[in-house]
Write an enzyme that holds these catalytic residues in place. Sequence first.
Site, PDB file in Angstrom:
ATOM      1  NE  ARG A   4      -4.234  -1.567   0.173  1.00 55.38           N
ATOM      2  CZ  ARG A   4      -4.341  -2.657  -0.562  1.00 55.38           C
ATOM      3  NH1 ARG A   4      -3.362  -3.011  -1.368  1.00 55.38           N
ATOM      4  NH2 ARG A   4      -5.419  -3.417  -0.492  1.00 55.38           N
ATOM      5  CD  GLU A  39      -3.286   2.963  -6.216  1.00 46.82           C
ATOM      6  OE1 GLU A  39      -4.143   2.126  -6.542  1.00 46.82           O
ATOM      7  OE2 GLU A  39      -2.264   2.678  -5.560  1.00 46.82           O
ATOM      8  CG  HIS A  44      -3.053  -1.005  -7.070  1.00 44.99           C
ATOM      9  ND1 HIS A  44      -3.533  -0.209  -6.061  1.00 44.99           N
ATOM     10  CD2 HIS A  44      -3.052  -2.267  -6.566  1.00 44.99           C
ATOM     11  CE1 HIS A  44      -3.793  -0.953  -4.992  1.00 44.99           C
ATOM     12  NE2 HIS A  44      -3.518  -2.198  -5.283  1.00 44.99           N
TER      13      HIS A  44
END
Length: 337
Positions: free
Chosen positions: A252, A281, A299
């Site tokens: 993350r 993000e 991602h």
Amino acid sequence: MPEMTRAANPRVPNPKVWVTRELPAAVMDRMEQLFHTSIHRGPAALTRDELAAAMAECDVLVPTVTDEIDADLIAGAGPALKLIANFGAGVNHIDLKAARARGIIVTNTPGVLTEDTADMTMALILSVPRRLAEGEKLVRSGEWKGWTPGGMLGHRIGGKALGILGMGRIGQAVARRARAFGLTIHYHNRHRLPKVVEAELQAQWHPNLDEMLSAIDILTIHTPRNPDSEGLIDAGRIALLRPHVYVINTSRGGIVDEAALIAALEGGRLAGAGLDVWQHEPQIDPRLLALPNVVMTPHMGSATFEGRLATGEKVITNIRMWADGHRPPDQVLEGWA
């Protein structure tokens, strides 16, 4: 004696299920066959108002990592909402405490994306030191003039020390792959692994994170994002990494202080980075885009057809078990991290 597999909830025949993003077609088709299902179709995530409206009318919400479900949204949910069946393993985007206070069960989908994420991590561990992204861009640019002894030199990874932050399922899967490439394995975890697992992985535990950071050549991050890990790799800890170190993050974005990472990369105090996740993000700091020694992927660590289908199957199983009055197999329990 009551049946131990049963939860306190009654059976809910044909529950009203709200799915916040388009899932694989086979998963959505199956959900529509089994439940009274509404699906938000299209590339964009639900707005906050749309998410609130969905939560006001459904029995089951199926969110993804892009849906921030905070205490206010949970407080405004309708009385029928009793299950949040998350599509994905991470649940840091859901306020678990608020959900428990409202009597809402939260489930996730552990295990199905382990191998996919470990594969992506290993790809980045190889790509950054060997400058694969730079080489690919050079070929596409038409500026490559052919092989030379000094052209596109990188660093081998065999014999290097890999530091794994977070030695859960994914961390251990990365360790198994890394051993095959000749890396030595170091790890920091809240709890030490059993000796038999350490022996299998030939892994050395570092109870002190700072000590591990100062001893490794590559850092890869596999810890969940939670209050304890937010900003864990900050400017002070980045300063402990030696200038030849590469940082890999497929976990993350918020675990790494992105501004401090950029400063170290720009200043030559780190050799490079491989990033699949971002602090803000989907916005990416333009300074990262300008750095040739950073490999960036959108991602996609868990983005395989097989993984997405398996995730959807787990979501469906959790909903069906709950609707039948049983405890879902992947219920997120108190103290999850």
